[in-house]
Design a protein around this motif. Structure first.
Motif, PDB file in Angstrom:
ATOM      1  N   VAL A   1      16.282  37.915  62.840  1.00  0.00           N
ATOM      2  CA  VAL A   1      16.642  39.095  63.491  1.00  0.00           C
ATOM      3  C   VAL A   1      18.023  39.378  62.660  1.00  0.00           C
ATOM      4  N   PRO A   2      18.126  40.664  62.043  1.00  0.00           N
ATOM      5  CA  PRO A   2      19.473  40.921  61.524  1.00  0.00           C
ATOM      6  C   PRO A   2      20.720  40.440  62.513  1.00  0.00           C
ATOM      7  N   PHE A   3      21.800  39.783  61.719  1.00  0.00           N
ATOM      8  CA  PHE A   3      22.867  39.405  62.629  1.00  0.00           C
ATOM      9  C   PHE A   3      23.497  40.640  63.657  1.00  0.00           C
ATOM     10  N   MET A   4      23.288  41.863  63.066  1.00  0.00           N
ATOM     11  CA  MET A   4      23.919  43.170  63.853  1.00  0.00           C
ATOM     12  C   MET A   4      23.166  43.294  64.907  1.00  0.00           C
TER      13      MET A   4
ATOM     14  N   TYR B   1      28.006  38.159  59.818  1.00  0.00           N
ATOM     15  CA  TYR B   1      28.065  39.543  58.855  1.00  0.00           C
ATOM     16  C   TYR B   1      28.064  39.044  57.446  1.00  0.00           C
ATOM     17  N   SER B   2      27.775  39.537  56.472  1.00  0.00           N
ATOM     18  CA  SER B   2      27.867  38.989  55.028  1.00  0.00           C
ATOM     19  C   SER B   2      29.362  39.392  54.510  1.00  0.00           C
ATOM     20  N   THR B   3      29.762  38.528  53.627  1.00  0.00           N
ATOM     21  CA  THR B   3      31.089  38.989  53.020  1.00  0.00           C
ATOM     22  C   THR B   3      30.841  39.292  51.668  1.00  0.00           C
ATOM     23  N   LYS B   4      29.563  39.127  51.162  1.00  0.00           N
ATOM     24  CA  LYS B   4      29.094  39.028  49.853  1.00  0.00           C
ATOM     25  C   LYS B   4      28.785  40.439  48.933  1.00  0.00           C
TER      26      LYS B   4
ATOM     27  N   CYS C   1      27.225  53.653  56.333  1.00  0.00           N
ATOM     28  CA  CYS C   1      27.089  52.420  56.669  1.00  0.00           C
ATOM     29  C   CYS C   1      27.076  52.322  58.213  1.00  0.00           C
ATOM     30  N   PRO C   2      25.950  51.455  58.766  1.00  0.00           N
ATOM     31  CA  PRO C   2      26.170  51.255  60.273  1.00  0.00           C
ATOM     32  C   PRO C   2      27.063  50.529  60.966  1.00  0.00           C
ATOM     33  N   MET C   3      27.810  49.802  60.054  1.00  0.00           N
ATOM     34  CA  MET C   3      28.888  48.882  60.659  1.00  0.00           C
ATOM     35  C   MET C   3      30.293  49.504  60.424  1.00  0.00           C
ATOM     36  N   GLU C   4      30.415  50.508  59.647  1.00  0.00           N
ATOM     37  CA  GLU C   4      31.645  51.177  59.382  1.00  0.00           C
ATOM     38  C   GLU C   4      32.393  50.242  58.705  1.00  0.00           C
ATOM     39  N   ASN C   5      31.560  49.483  57.850  1.00  0.00           N
ATOM     40  CA  ASN C   5      32.291  48.274  57.048  1.00  0.00           C
ATOM     41  C   ASN C   5      33.114  48.752  55.636  1.00  0.00           C
ATOM     42  N   LEU C   6      32.654  50.052  55.114  1.00  0.00           N
ATOM     43  CA  LEU C   6      33.248  50.350  53.973  1.00  0.00           C
ATOM     44  C   LEU C   6      34.243  51.606  54.129  1.00  0.00           C
ATOM     45  N   ILE C   7      35.257  51.385  53.297  1.00  0.00           N
ATOM     46  CA  ILE C   7      36.254  52.641  53.287  1.00  0.00           C
ATOM     47  C   ILE C   7      36.676  52.875  51.831  1.00  0.00           C
TER      48      ILE C   7
ATOM     49  N   ASN D   1      34.802  45.594  54.040  1.00  0.00           N
ATOM     50  CA  ASN D   1      35.821  44.939  54.995  1.00  0.00           C
ATOM     51  C   ASN D   1      34.941  43.718  55.298  1.00  0.00           C
ATOM     52  N   ASN D   2      34.003  42.930  54.531  1.00  0.00           N
ATOM     53  CA  ASN D   2      33.147  41.682  54.801  1.00  0.00           C
ATOM     54  C   ASN D   2      32.852  41.785  56.140  1.00  0.00           C
ATOM     55  N   ARG D   3      32.079  42.862  56.700  1.00  0.00           N
ATOM     56  CA  ARG D   3      31.346  42.805  57.725  1.00  0.00           C
ATOM     57  C   ARG D   3      29.889  43.622  57.277  1.00  0.00           C
ATOM     58  N   CYS D   4      29.449  43.127  56.346  1.00  0.00           N
ATOM     59  CA  CYS D   4      28.220  43.792  56.022  1.00  0.00           C
ATOM     60  C   CYS D   4      26.923  43.388  56.787  1.00  0.00           C
ATOM     61  N   ALA D   5      25.975  44.273  57.301  1.00  0.00           N
ATOM     62  CA  ALA D   5      24.920  43.940  58.033  1.00  0.00           C
ATOM     63  C   ALA D   5      23.646  43.798  57.126  1.00  0.00           C
ATOM     64  N   MET D   6      23.982  43.704  55.807  1.00  0.00           N
ATOM     65  CA  MET D   6      22.954  43.628  54.697  1.00  0.00           C
ATOM     66  C   MET D   6      21.580  44.604  54.996  1.00  0.00           C
ATOM     67  N   CYS D   7      21.894  45.702  55.203  1.00  0.00           N
ATOM     68  CA  CYS D   7      20.626  46.774  55.562  1.00  0.00           C
ATOM     69  C   CYS D   7      20.269  47.464  54.405  1.00  0.00           C
TER      70      CYS D   7
END
Ligand SMILES: Cc1cc2nc3c(=O)[nH]c(=O)nc-3n(C[C@H](O)[C@H](O)[C@H](O)COP(=O)(O)O)c2cc1C
Length: 254
Positions: free
Chosen positions: A58-61, A183-186, A203-209, A218-224
């Motif tokens: 299951v995705p970490f998110m 979450y992925s940092t890659k 982005c569902p995580m608001e990980n990108l700015i 911001n290294n909190r990627c859900a890999m979606c």
């Protein structure tokens, strides 16, 4: 009934939408990242939780969401739906086990094969015709199980048995386990980024700015793969180093 989903490239969203159109036309569906998702679960007795399989897990998110809101599951009837590119021994079971721990009643599970969303790997690339056929077959399966659920109250139990658990573990999860514990940092963003902001808004995580005209993770990627599959200049990659062909559900239909 409420449908809650994570969907990067649209496969899972489509499958959930199709299932709900058969079993409960009045049911709402809402993305997991929506600020109202918790409230919606609280006010419904029956939940369909839908997500894409990631490394037979299951995705970490999604796991993080279930655990952070551990108090909302007690007594809820939850049906797990997963989509996958090829194989997922117990894609549904992975979330079901966590949900059970928090008191949910698992009514069933289904795992649907859909186009592979990993679009920065040559190995996983399929032709347009092949992807169209996969979607046709997925739709037929959803119609079949949806009618059984609606007319006969018969819920499929895919991915929930002990044998499925072992198949998921040995088939893939064990070898890739470290990829799904956080979450992925890659996420990689190349110099071709034009700073359009499409990735940041989707982005569902608001990980990108966007900073200084470039996207930053911001290294909190859900890999979606939502950003990777929609970047207009193919500047973003994750598992591979080059976008082979962007995959999105709507490219294969119509
Ligand atoms: C990081 C990642 C890992 C994946 N791992 C698996 C896998 O283990 N087994 C599989 O069959 N598909 C795997 N897939 C494919 C997706 O589960 C599949 O394409 C899914 O339908 C995508 O749904 P979405 O468009 O709703 O995001 C993976 C995709 C990603 C992005």
């Amino acid at each position: 009934m409420i449908g809650i989903y994570l969907s990067g490239t649209g496969n899972t969203k489509h499958c959930l939408e199709k299932l709900l159109s058969i079993i409960d036309k009045d049911a709402k569906m809402i993305p997991i990242e929506d600020p109202n998702s918790v409230e919606e679960i609280i006010s419904n007795d029956e939940v369909i939780l839908a997500y894409p399989t990631q490394f037979s897990n299951v995705p970490f998110m999604v796991r993080d969401f279930i655990n952070k809101n551990s108090n909302i599951w007690k007594g809820k009837k939850v049906f797990c739906m997963t989509t996958m590119g090829a194989f997922s021994g117990d894609g549904t079971g992975c979330a079901a086990r966590v949900l059970r721990k928090h008191g949910a009643i698992i009514t069933g599970g289904v795992m649907i094969k859909m186009p592979d969303s990993v679009c920065d790997s040559k190995m996983l690339k399929k032709s347009l015709d092949e992807n169209r056929r996969i979607i046709r077959e997925a739709d037929e399966k959803i119609e079949r199980i949806g009618n059984n659920m609606h007319n006969l109250g018969k819920y499929p139990q895919e991915g929930l048995s002990f044998i499925s658990h072992v198949a998921g573990l040995m088939g893939q999860r064990l070898w890739f386990y470290n990829k799904t514990t956080d979450y992925s940092t890659k996420l990689k963003i190349s110099d071709s980024c034009v700073g359009c902001g499409k990735c940041a808004t989707s982005c569902p995580m608001e990980n990108l700015i966007i900073s200084d005209g470039k996207a930053i993770s911001n290294n909190r990627c859900a890999m979606c793969y939502r950003c990777i599959s929609s970047c207009p200049v193919k500047a973003i990659t994750l598992l591979g180093n080059e976008v082979v062909e962007q995959v999105r559900y709507e490219k294969f239909v119509g």
